[in-house]
Design an enzyme around this catalytic site. Sequence first.
Site, PDB file in Angstrom:
ATOM      1  N   HIS A  39      41.259  30.989  50.008  1.00  0.00           N
ATOM      2  CA  HIS A  39      40.450  31.491  48.799  1.00  0.00           C
ATOM      3  C   HIS A  39      40.747  30.605  47.582  1.00  0.00           C
ATOM      4  O   HIS A  39      41.911  30.797  46.860  1.00  0.00           O
ATOM      5  CB  HIS A  39      40.975  32.789  48.192  1.00  0.00           C
ATOM      6  CG  HIS A  39      40.102  33.514  47.365  1.00  0.00           C
ATOM      7  ND1 HIS A  39      39.417  34.812  47.295  1.00  0.00           N
ATOM      8  CD2 HIS A  39      39.835  33.032  46.171  1.00  0.00           C
ATOM      9  CE1 HIS A  39      38.830  35.111  46.260  1.00  0.00           C
ATOM     10  NE2 HIS A  39      38.841  34.073  45.511  1.00  0.00           N
ATOM     11  N   HIS A  76      39.342  28.180  44.223  1.00  0.00           N
ATOM     12  CA  HIS A  76      38.253  27.909  42.895  1.00  0.00           C
ATOM     13  C   HIS A  76      38.423  26.289  42.878  1.00  0.00           C
ATOM     14  O   HIS A  76      39.408  26.053  41.995  1.00  0.00           O
ATOM     15  CB  HIS A  76      38.238  28.882  41.699  1.00  0.00           C
ATOM     16  CG  HIS A  76      37.768  30.013  42.243  1.00  0.00           C
ATOM     17  ND1 HIS A  76      36.649  30.697  42.358  1.00  0.00           N
ATOM     18  CD2 HIS A  76      38.837  31.308  42.687  1.00  0.00           C
ATOM     19  CE1 HIS A  76      36.560  32.020  42.681  1.00  0.00           C
ATOM     20  NE2 HIS A  76      38.077  32.279  42.750  1.00  0.00           N
ATOM     21  N   ASN A 108      31.524  30.425  43.280  1.00  0.00           N
ATOM     22  CA  ASN A 108      31.070  30.840  41.722  1.00  0.00           C
ATOM     23  C   ASN A 108      30.749  29.610  40.678  1.00  0.00           C
ATOM     24  O   ASN A 108      31.552  29.631  39.607  1.00  0.00           O
ATOM     25  CB  ASN A 108      31.606  32.006  41.337  1.00  0.00           C
ATOM     26  CG  ASN A 108      33.241  31.497  41.185  1.00  0.00           C
ATOM     27  OD1 ASN A 108      33.900  30.761  41.581  1.00  0.00           O
ATOM     28  ND2 ASN A 108      34.041  32.273  40.404  1.00  0.00           N
ATOM     29  N   LYS A 141      30.148  35.383  50.077  1.00  0.00           N
ATOM     30  CA  LYS A 141      30.968  36.122  48.993  1.00  0.00           C
ATOM     31  C   LYS A 141      30.154  37.216  48.117  1.00  0.00           C
ATOM     32  O   LYS A 141      29.234  36.633  47.569  1.00  0.00           O
ATOM     33  CB  LYS A 141      31.887  35.015  48.088  1.00  0.00           C
ATOM     34  CG  LYS A 141      32.769  35.492  46.988  1.00  0.00           C
ATOM     35  CD  LYS A 141      33.786  36.149  47.545  1.00  0.00           C
ATOM     36  CE  LYS A 141      34.797  36.700  46.496  1.00  0.00           C
ATOM     37  NZ  LYS A 141      35.367  35.767  45.466  1.00  0.00           N
ATOM     38  N   HIS A 169      34.587  40.361  46.710  1.00  0.00           N
ATOM     39  CA  HIS A 169      35.216  40.810  45.530  1.00  0.00           C
ATOM     40  C   HIS A 169      35.504  42.280  45.307  1.00  0.00           C
ATOM     41  O   HIS A 169      34.457  42.837  45.047  1.00  0.00           O
ATOM     42  CB  HIS A 169      34.829  40.003  44.075  1.00  0.00           C
ATOM     43  CG  HIS A 169      35.589  40.253  42.870  1.00  0.00           C
ATOM     44  ND1 HIS A 169      36.487  39.388  42.383  1.00  0.00           N
ATOM     45  CD2 HIS A 169      35.753  41.337  42.470  1.00  0.00           C
ATOM     46  CE1 HIS A 169      37.056  39.741  41.376  1.00  0.00           C
ATOM     47  NE2 HIS A 169      36.810  41.056  41.079  1.00  0.00           N
ATOM     48  N   HIS A 202      41.843  38.904  47.776  1.00  0.00           N
ATOM     49  CA  HIS A 202      43.082  39.040  46.560  1.00  0.00           C
ATOM     50  C   HIS A 202      43.137  40.595  46.392  1.00  0.00           C
ATOM     51  O   HIS A 202      43.044  41.172  45.133  1.00  0.00           O
ATOM     52  CB  HIS A 202      42.634  38.413  45.402  1.00  0.00           C
ATOM     53  CG  HIS A 202      41.142  38.535  44.848  1.00  0.00           C
ATOM     54  ND1 HIS A 202      40.302  39.600  44.591  1.00  0.00           N
ATOM     55  CD2 HIS A 202      40.303  37.631  44.813  1.00  0.00           C
ATOM     56  CE1 HIS A 202      39.113  39.403  44.222  1.00  0.00           C
ATOM     57  NE2 HIS A 202      38.853  38.063  44.323  1.00  0.00           N
ATOM     58  N   LEU A 213      41.547  38.489  37.713  1.00  0.00           N
ATOM     59  CA  LEU A 213      40.856  39.467  38.079  1.00  0.00           C
ATOM     60  C   LEU A 213      40.746  39.408  39.580  1.00  0.00           C
ATOM     61  O   LEU A 213      40.594  38.406  40.272  1.00  0.00           O
ATOM     62  CB  LEU A 213      39.436  39.647  37.755  1.00  0.00           C
ATOM     63  CG  LEU A 213      39.305  39.917  36.036  1.00  0.00           C
ATOM     64  CD1 LEU A 213      37.923  39.797  35.819  1.00  0.00           C
ATOM     65  CD2 LEU A 213      39.846  41.470  35.835  1.00  0.00           C
ATOM     66  N   ASP A 242      43.548  32.257  45.432  1.00  0.00           N
ATOM     67  CA  ASP A 242      42.745  32.554  44.348  1.00  0.00           C
ATOM     68  C   ASP A 242      43.158  31.732  43.188  1.00  0.00           C
ATOM     69  O   ASP A 242      42.905  32.210  42.055  1.00  0.00           O
ATOM     70  CB  ASP A 242      42.657  34.095  43.966  1.00  0.00           C
ATOM     71  CG  ASP A 242      41.319  34.340  43.048  1.00  0.00           C
ATOM     72  OD1 ASP A 242      40.524  33.717  43.121  1.00  0.00           O
ATOM     73  OD2 ASP A 242      41.605  35.382  42.185  1.00  0.00           O
ATOM     74  N   HIS A 285      41.285  27.314  34.501  1.00  0.00           N
ATOM     75  CA  HIS A 285      40.360  27.163  33.300  1.00  0.00           C
ATOM     76  C   HIS A 285      41.134  26.360  32.372  1.00  0.00           C
ATOM     77  O   HIS A 285      42.156  26.290  32.353  1.00  0.00           O
ATOM     78  CB  HIS A 285      40.155  28.490  32.716  1.00  0.00           C
ATOM     79  CG  HIS A 285      39.356  29.467  33.553  1.00  0.00           C
ATOM     80  ND1 HIS A 285      38.047  29.733  33.645  1.00  0.00           N
ATOM     81  CD2 HIS A 285      39.833  30.423  34.523  1.00  0.00           C
ATOM     82  CE1 HIS A 285      37.578  30.532  34.345  1.00  0.00           C
ATOM     83  NE2 HIS A 285      38.766  31.151  34.934  1.00  0.00           N
ATOM     84  N   ALA A 308      39.579  34.747  32.944  1.00  0.00           N
ATOM     85  CA  ALA A 308      40.339  35.337  33.965  1.00  0.00           C
ATOM     86  C   ALA A 308      40.620  34.300  35.125  1.00  0.00           C
ATOM     87  O   ALA A 308      39.739  33.564  35.694  1.00  0.00           O
ATOM     88  CB  ALA A 308      39.625  36.431  34.812  1.00  0.00           C
TER      89      ALA A 308
HETATM   90  O1  DOR Z   1      40.773  35.825  38.174  1.00  0.00           O
HETATM   91  C1  DOR Z   1      39.702  35.400  38.629  1.00  0.00           C
HETATM   92  N1  DOR Z   1      39.334  34.355  38.354  1.00  0.00           N
HETATM   93  N2  DOR Z   1      39.127  36.192  39.444  1.00  0.00           N
HETATM   94  C2  DOR Z   1      37.915  35.914  39.999  1.00  0.00           C
HETATM   95  O2  DOR Z   1      37.673  36.638  40.839  1.00  0.00           O
HETATM   96  C3  DOR Z   1      37.200  34.653  39.564  1.00  0.00           C
HETATM   97  C4  DOR Z   1      38.265  33.723  39.210  1.00  0.00           C
HETATM   98  C5  DOR Z   1      37.438  32.615  38.603  1.00  0.00           C
HETATM   99  O3  DOR Z   1      36.677  31.987  39.177  1.00  0.00           O
HETATM  100  O4  DOR Z   1      37.977  32.087  37.438  1.00  0.00           O
HETATM  101 ZN    ZN Z   2      38.376  34.266  43.585  1.00  0.00          ZN
END
Ligand code: DOR
Ligand code: ZN
Length: 372
Positions: free
Chosen positions: A35, A37, A63, A121, A158, A196, A241, A269, A273, A285
């Site tokens: 998992h 990103h 995403n 997803k 999720h 997660h 999250l 996860d 950012h 998040a």
């Molecule tokens: O904390 C998170 N960040 N939870 C998620 O489900 C998405 C992820 C994100 O893409 O930033």
């Molecule tokens: Zn995620």
Amino acid sequence: MAQTVDDLGSDCSLGSDRSLGSDRSLVLDRPDDWHVHFRDGDVLADVVTATARQFGRALVMPNLKPPVTSADQALAYRARILSSLPSDSTFEPWMTLYLTDRTSAEMVRDAKRSGCVLAFKLYPAGATTNSDSGVTDLRNCRAALAEMERQGVVLCLHGEVTGPHDDIFDREALFISRVLQPLRQDFPALRLVFEHITTEEAASYVAQADGPICATITPQHLLFNRNRMFQGGLRPHFYCLPVLKREHHRLALIKAATGGSPRFFLGTDTAPHPRHLKEADCGCAGCFSALTALELYAQVFDQQGALHRLEAFASHHGADFYGLPRARSKVLLRRRPQRVPQACRFGSEEVVPLLAGETIEWTLEGPVAAQD
Ligand code: DOR
Ligand code: ZN
């Protein structure tokens, strides 16, 4: 079986379950992260490099803005990921597609045929970062879900409800009764990963359920309870999250991860950012854990006296569930403290890694030649 090494520098004497001194080391089949990103564009190379240093394969979440909804988009995204890696890298990205109210059975068949998509997803609309295209009602996805069940395509969840009156700390437990149980009644053979997980309820549901359901567990949910977000002030870099929960939930997750059940496996996860979007009046998040993820898991397993189970959690259970071969290369972890950098490059900006500036107990030394 995980192997320990006294001193890799000289004699590489490998043996399982050896009790070593404080300079403890561990050789594992190369782990995978089920998992991640990776984002896109000018940050992609920075983010992918961090994960590829730690893991042999990763399951890439869809995403983006706009989300990755078709097999063609996934193939193109995968090509961008591969081209961001050094030419001698062996890292393998596996892709997910974003389930929407408009995902059709044909799109599921295309995904299966692509050879690079392992899963769809489910983001309930509004649940998290870039989830505005998420599913408003699973009844809109029945044809796609039936086809996934037929084709053996995994659905990653999720697992949070999103009602405005649903308390944020209850959202995962409510998801089980309102969404997951009905979904599993309707599609009992659908292969599911509860992503997660953060609660005792989710851990015990997955441990006891009949049928093909597993769960991923992140390093932050194993290491911290919700107090960590408020320690001496508001700590945005611990906000993700599903949000961190109470201590009894964390203890249940540790038991699940370190207990040896094949239903639980590694998924960080890692969700970077830029600093200014975390340290903001409406902060995003996500925890960027990719830099030291394996070391953080090792710390948790070590504290439980369960290092002998780390390899199964990190390197075997996920590959087995996704029907992929186990890794053929190995990595070496050493119990040697390291300081996590204060920040890392993130395209033209910077990202703050999980536990920035703090000292952690383990260090990933890198790949080792296989010994038998
Ligand atoms: O904390 C998170 N960040 N939870 C998620 O489900 C998405 C992820 C994100 O893409 O930033
Ligand atoms: Zn995620």
